[in-house]
Structures are given as structure tokens and as C-alpha cells.
Design a protein around this motif. Sequence first.
Motif, PDB file in Angstrom:
ATOM      1  N   ALA A 187       4.674  33.669 -21.378  1.00  0.00           N
ATOM      2  CA  ALA A 187       4.678  34.979 -21.683  1.00  0.00           C
ATOM      3  C   ALA A 187       4.432  35.296 -23.208  1.00  0.00           C
ATOM      4  CB  ALA A 187       5.969  35.673 -21.456  1.00  0.00           C
ATOM      5  N   LEU A 207       8.201  47.644 -16.504  1.00  0.00           N
ATOM      6  CA  LEU A 207       8.305  46.833 -15.372  1.00  0.00           C
ATOM      7  C   LEU A 207       6.867  46.996 -14.578  1.00  0.00           C
ATOM      8  CD1 LEU A 207      11.783  47.557 -13.979  1.00  0.00           C
ATOM      9  CD2 LEU A 207      10.816  45.340 -15.147  1.00  0.00           C
ATOM     10  N   GLY A 215       3.876  45.116 -16.408  1.00  0.00           N
ATOM     11  CA  GLY A 215       4.098  43.691 -16.398  1.00  0.00           C
ATOM     12  C   GLY A 215       5.170  42.853 -17.378  1.00  0.00           C
ATOM     13  N   ILE A 216       6.081  43.498 -17.829  1.00  0.00           N
ATOM     14  CA  ILE A 216       6.848  42.662 -18.494  1.00  0.00           C
ATOM     15  C   ILE A 216       7.683  41.680 -18.081  1.00  0.00           C
ATOM     16  CG2 ILE A 216       8.902  44.348 -18.187  1.00  0.00           C
ATOM     17  CD1 ILE A 216       7.760  43.182 -21.844  1.00  0.00           C
ATOM     18  N   ASP A 217       7.893  40.668 -18.644  1.00  0.00           N
ATOM     19  CA  ASP A 217       8.437  39.448 -17.893  1.00  0.00           C
ATOM     20  C   ASP A 217      10.003  39.322 -18.436  1.00  0.00           C
ATOM     21  OD1 ASP A 217       9.590  36.907 -17.012  1.00  0.00           O
ATOM     22  OD2 ASP A 217       7.686  35.782 -18.056  1.00  0.00           O
ATOM     23  N   VAL A 218      10.897  40.056 -17.495  1.00  0.00           N
ATOM     24  CA  VAL A 218      11.951  40.321 -17.956  1.00  0.00           C
ATOM     25  C   VAL A 218      12.950  38.972 -18.096  1.00  0.00           C
ATOM     26  CG1 VAL A 218      14.354  41.032 -16.885  1.00  0.00           C
ATOM     27  CG2 VAL A 218      12.348  42.558 -16.918  1.00  0.00           C
ATOM     28  N   ALA A 219      12.597  38.064 -17.243  1.00  0.00           N
ATOM     29  CA  ALA A 219      13.553  36.472 -17.475  1.00  0.00           C
ATOM     30  C   ALA A 219      12.992  36.093 -18.437  1.00  0.00           C
ATOM     31  CB  ALA A 219      13.083  35.895 -16.167  1.00  0.00           C
ATOM     32  N   TRP A 220      11.894  36.194 -19.169  1.00  0.00           N
ATOM     33  CA  TRP A 220      11.347  35.548 -20.173  1.00  0.00           C
ATOM     34  C   TRP A 220      12.239  36.143 -21.594  1.00  0.00           C
ATOM     35  CZ3 TRP A 220       8.911  37.649 -24.643  1.00  0.00           C
ATOM     36  CH2 TRP A 220       8.778  36.779 -25.662  1.00  0.00           C
ATOM     37  N   TRP A 230      18.448  43.576 -20.946  1.00  0.00           N
ATOM     38  CA  TRP A 230      17.678  42.422 -20.325  1.00  0.00           C
ATOM     39  C   TRP A 230      17.847  41.274 -21.145  1.00  0.00           C
ATOM     40  CZ3 TRP A 230      12.402  45.449 -20.098  1.00  0.00           C
ATOM     41  CH2 TRP A 230      12.326  46.318 -19.042  1.00  0.00           C
ATOM     42  N   LYS A 234       2.995  38.344 -29.855  1.00  0.00           N
ATOM     43  CA  LYS A 234       3.030  39.074 -28.855  1.00  0.00           C
ATOM     44  C   LYS A 234       3.546  40.502 -28.983  1.00  0.00           C
ATOM     45  CE  LYS A 234       4.969  38.803 -24.066  1.00  0.00           C
ATOM     46  NZ  LYS A 234       3.685  39.255 -23.421  1.00  0.00           N
ATOM     47  N   THR A 246       1.658  47.036 -21.769  1.00  0.00           N
ATOM     48  CA  THR A 246       1.693  45.343 -22.386  1.00  0.00           C
ATOM     49  C   THR A 246       0.591  45.217 -23.031  1.00  0.00           C
ATOM     50  OG1 THR A 246       1.439  44.550 -20.148  1.00  0.00           O
ATOM     51  CG2 THR A 246       3.662  44.755 -20.768  1.00  0.00           C
TER      52      THR A 246
END
Length: 343
Positions: A33, A66, A69-74, A113, A239, A270
Motif C-alpha cells: 500500500a 473506504l 480503496g484505502i487499505d485499513v489493515a495496513w 483505524w 504515499k 486515494t
Amino acid sequence: MTPERPTSAGKDVPRMDRRALLLGTGAALVGAAAAPLMFQKHASVFIAKNQRYDSGLTTTIRDGLLATGIDVAWLRGRRVLLKPNMVEPSRSAPQMTTHPAMVRATAEVFRAWGAKVTVGEAPGHVRDTEMALVESGVGEALKDDKIEFADLNYQEVGWRPNKTKISPLTGLYFPSAVMEADLVVSMPKLKTHHWVGMTASLKNMYGTLPGIVYGWPKNVLHHAGIPETVIDINSAAGKTVTVIDAITCMEGDGPIMGSPKQMGLVVVSTNLTAADSTCARIMGFDPGQIHYLHLANGELGPVPDQLIKQCGERWQELVSPFQVLDQPHLRRILARGPAELTS
């Protein structure tokens, strides 16, 4: 020509040590990401209408991130720097700077998050950052929510090479908070701009560069070319995502002397180029005629509308032409028909 070791008021500008410099440079390379910035052929932009500063912003911003395409886990445990616009704040001109409610809501989303959130800004016209915090209302919001603030005008700096080389600058000095951030969130106020037509998320990244190196109002960058340095800064910043305050906007003689224009919109993406191109269309501008967007297309993200997936509201139903100064370079950006809006 950028100096090897810039000075301010006859004194050496503080430099980051090797460990901090490597840490900051590596921050943008951690995980898929945070891969090095490269051209995205397609991107998504989320638009929400009927937005207000006094309610609902946290839900809107979370949904927008969301959807695009945000990568919440990252994000868990990552360092996130929120970068609002505090260029020349005045409580009597809410169209000038990012509203503190936007900052608070965005911080709440990223904190939920699991991210470590800092707010930072290098006001381009104001050397007294404490005054800018007070006048913008951002300082009070940060104190209430116990959010750390980084004065990007005066922090120690690190060097990143200019890889795109659109401008003549060989590289760029970023403050330590930017060097160490895993993600920078550009949080502009949507405004017209008397030199480049409009200012939104890409131009807002000017405020990540320190005044102690580039002057007030970032004269070194202006002399190197505003559109060109916009591209080089965004290419080197790592980023990024954007949350745009388009609730109370500015038209006319922006980015400082313009008049308020109520739009009631929040724009999230994003990809900053896609977001700004969509905002240009809403403003009644041909994004292909805005020089830095023309340069960004093929470097930072997509400008053509057919390459941008719309989430939330359709921009076509929200177009409300912004007034600009009656100057040839600004008349040129005005869209004259649907074909120019989608170009």
C-alpha cells in the motif's frame, strides 16, 4: 539551483541525521500500500453533497476513504500526517482555510483505524504558526482532541531527490514529520487561484515544504515554476490521499482575496490528481487547461473523466461555475461545453 545546505537568516538549516533520513525515506516503501508513487491509469473519487461542518463529517470521510480503496489493515500502527490549508487564516474569512471540523473528523477516522495521527502545516504567508493555529481555529480543535501538531516551517529537514525533474530543482527538502510519515493526507480548501486557476489537493502539498528553506511565500518554488514544482513535490512526498473541504469554498481572487461560495461538498480520493480533476469539473473548469493537472496526467494519476470511477454523487449534477479574475490565462480554463469538462 537548490543549495546543498540551504541557509535561513545567515544560519545553517538543521539537517536530519542519517538514521532519521533513512527512516523517512523508507516510510513510503513499507508494504504494497505504500509502494513508490507511480502513474495510476484509473482511480476512484467519492463526492458527498449536503455536507455541514457541525454534523456527519466522520461518517462521510470514512465512507469516502473506504469507497476509494484505502487499505485499513495496513494503516494500523502507521504514522499519518494530516495536512490542512492554513495559508493566511482569519476568523472573518472561513473560505480561506480548512475548517477545523474537517481536521477533527479526519483524525477521528484514522485514529479509529489504529493510525498514529499528527497534524502539520507550513503556512506559506505566515511566519507565526501559533497565530495561524489560533486564527484558523485548528489549534483549539487539536487541543480538545489531544492531537499533536508539527510546525513544518521550522522542523529539521531531510533531502529527497527530484525524480520527475519537471522543475529545475535537483531535489526537495521535507520536514521530519513528512519524511517519517507513512501517509500524508492532503486536506485543502477548494479555491480559485489567481496564478494557476485553482488550488486543491495537489497544490496544497506546497505546505509540506519548510519556509526556513523555501521562504515566505515559498518564493524558491514560485521561481522554479508553480505547476512544475507541484508535480515534483507530489512525486517526492510519498504515499498520499486527500480529503477536500468543499463545503464553504472560495471563488474570484483566490487563494486569499476571494469571496465565499457555498457548495456543501466533501471530496475524498486515494488519488490526488483524479480528485482535483473532478473538482475542476464541478467548478466549471476544463482540467486539461489547468497546467499542473495537464502535467500530472501520466505522472501522478488520471485526468480524463472516463478513467475516473465516481463514487457517491455524480459530479455532473453538482456543477456550479466558480468566478475567476478576468485575465487571459484564467479565461482559458473555463469550460465551454460538456466535451471540455470530460476531457
